[in-house]
Enzyme design. Structure first.
Site, PDB file in Angstrom:
ATOM      1  N   ARG A 181      21.618 -14.972   4.724  1.00 19.64           N
ATOM      2  CA  ARG A 181      22.093 -16.018   3.813  1.00 19.64           C
ATOM      3  C   ARG A 181      23.608 -16.177   3.851  1.00 19.64           C
ATOM      4  NH1 ARG A 181      18.815 -15.051  -1.636  1.00 19.64           N
ATOM      5  NH2 ARG A 181      19.077 -12.957  -0.798  1.00 19.64           N
ATOM      6  N   ARG A 243       9.084  -6.369   2.361  1.00 22.91           N
ATOM      7  CA  ARG A 243       8.148  -6.427   1.245  1.00 22.91           C
ATOM      8  C   ARG A 243       7.017  -7.358   1.640  1.00 22.91           C
ATOM      9  NH1 ARG A 243       9.820  -2.417  -0.246  1.00 22.91           N
ATOM     10  NH2 ARG A 243      10.722  -1.803  -2.253  1.00 22.91           N
ATOM     11  N   GLU A 272      -0.289  -4.325  -2.639  1.00 22.42           N
ATOM     12  CA  GLU A 272      -0.562  -2.931  -2.266  1.00 22.42           C
ATOM     13  C   GLU A 272      -1.249  -2.185  -3.405  1.00 22.42           C
ATOM     14  OE1 GLU A 272       3.167  -1.237  -0.967  1.00 22.42           O
ATOM     15  OE2 GLU A 272       3.472  -2.817   0.490  1.00 22.42           O
ATOM     16  N   HIS A 290       2.952   1.552   3.886  1.00 20.61           N
ATOM     17  CA  HIS A 290       4.305   1.579   3.284  1.00 20.61           C
ATOM     18  C   HIS A 290       5.004   2.921   3.563  1.00 20.61           C
ATOM     19  CE1 HIS A 290       6.852  -0.426  -0.090  1.00 20.61           C
ATOM     20  NE2 HIS A 290       7.606   0.338   0.672  1.00 20.61           N
TER      21      HIS A 290
END
Ligand code: 8YV
Length: 324
Positions: A181, A243, A272, A290
């Site tokens: 960004r 994520r 999850e 994860h």
């Protein structure tokens, strides 16, 4: 009785980090069930000065009402804090810290591992043998995708994205393009042989592998949607150690099923520990539960960094890794 601050860990940590915590705090560890149930959260907010949650925690709205609560600080065990409402924490005066830096290498290692595993059939080959399907070497079975020299696209060029670029550039001669960004210092970019592109679409279109390293939640939810999956090369792989919600999991499962993209290496999922049922039956994706920061050394460092932040908080000093 003790005058040490009372702290609750919402889940057990590695032993060395717990022992260190016990030297400074009156510590309790919630052993289960996990995630910590809401009634335990509500009791804990009245009983502890600080709580150390993790990514699996579902915080009740009362967590942010610091005036009524004994709990004034959350020492998050993890760099990602999309499970915590930071705006509510700020307006409620709840301190929040996270654990950046100490898990950068472990997570980038895992991302590179997933990239290699997905491209080179490392996991598929393992299952091939275990299933008793291996009939001997031949020149055409289980052919993968060449990694060295292929283009890596990175979405989110923070610490972990840059560590991934370093591995790809120095270890695998991969040209790196990325989207971030804000503008990244051209000196940093040049040192990693990387090029910042102006749009996510440009990165997706140029890459043989796309690795996600941006935060989850907020405006990044479904950043990679059906349209953006269609912008990837049909020969390309998607790697996600960021994520789960950054990717529209249903759209990704469809893209993998129809061959719109070649494969995926996934460490994180939208809901999850549930995993989209299509993903578990598809052979062109590698699935990990994860594990980004999952080394004993890293998880210990994470605990010690939570400790350093909580110590600062209770001394009245600024927390080194405050996010609220
Ligand atoms: C952590 C992670 O283990 O730090 C993060 O953001 O994704 C993981 O590596 C997990 O979040 C623990 O809270």
């Amino acid at each position: 009785m003790t005058d040490k601050p009372r702290i609750l860990l919402t889940t057990p940590w590695p032993r060395r980090a717990i022992e260190a915590m016990r030297e400074h705090f009156d510590l309790d560890v919630h052993e289960g069930p996990l995630p910590m149930p809401e009634d335990r959260w509500l009791d804990a907010l009245q009983a502890y000065d600080g709580i150390a949650p993790t990514v699996i925690d579902r915080l009740p709205p009362q967590a942010y009402e610091t005036v009524q609560n004994r709990t004034k600080v959350l020492g998050n065990f993890g760099v990602g804090y999309n499970h915590i409402d930071i705006a509510a924490a700020k307006s409620g005066g709840l301190g929040v810290s996270n654990t950046p830096g100490v898990l950068t290498d472990a997570t980038a290692d895992q991302a590179m591992g997933l990239l290699l595993a997905a491209a080179r059939g490392i996991s598929r080959g393992d299952w091939h043998i275990r299933a008793g399907e291996w009939r001997g070497w031949n020149p055409i079975d289980l052919l993968g995708t060449h990694v060295t020299g292929a283009t890596l696209g990175i979405i989110g060029f923070g610490r972990i994205g840059q560590a991934m670029a370093k591995r790809a550039h120095f270890g695998f001669d991969m040209p790196v393009v990325f989207h971030n960004r804000s503008r990244i210092d051209p000196k940093v970019t040049a040192a990693l042989g990387a090029r910042q592109l102006d749009s996510i679409e440009a990165v997706l279109g140029a890459s043989d592998f796309v690795s996600l390293h941006c935060p989850g939640g907020g405006e990044n939810r479904h950043l990679i949607n059906a349209t953006r999956l269609a912008a990837m090369k049909p020969t390309a792989f998607l790697i996600n150690t960021a994520r789960g919600d950054v990717v529209d999991e249903t759209a990704m499962a469809e893209a993998l099923r129809t061959g719109q993209i070649a494969g995926a290496g996934l460490d994180v999922f939208e809901d999850e520990p549930k995993v989209h049922p299509d993903l578990t039956s598809l052979k062109n994706c590698v699935l990990n539960p994860h594990l980004g920061s999952a080394t004993e050394a890293t998880r210990t460092e994470m605990g010690l960094l939570v400790m350093a932040n909580l110590q600062a908080f209770f001394k009245g000093d600024p927390m080194p890794n405050a996010v609220a």
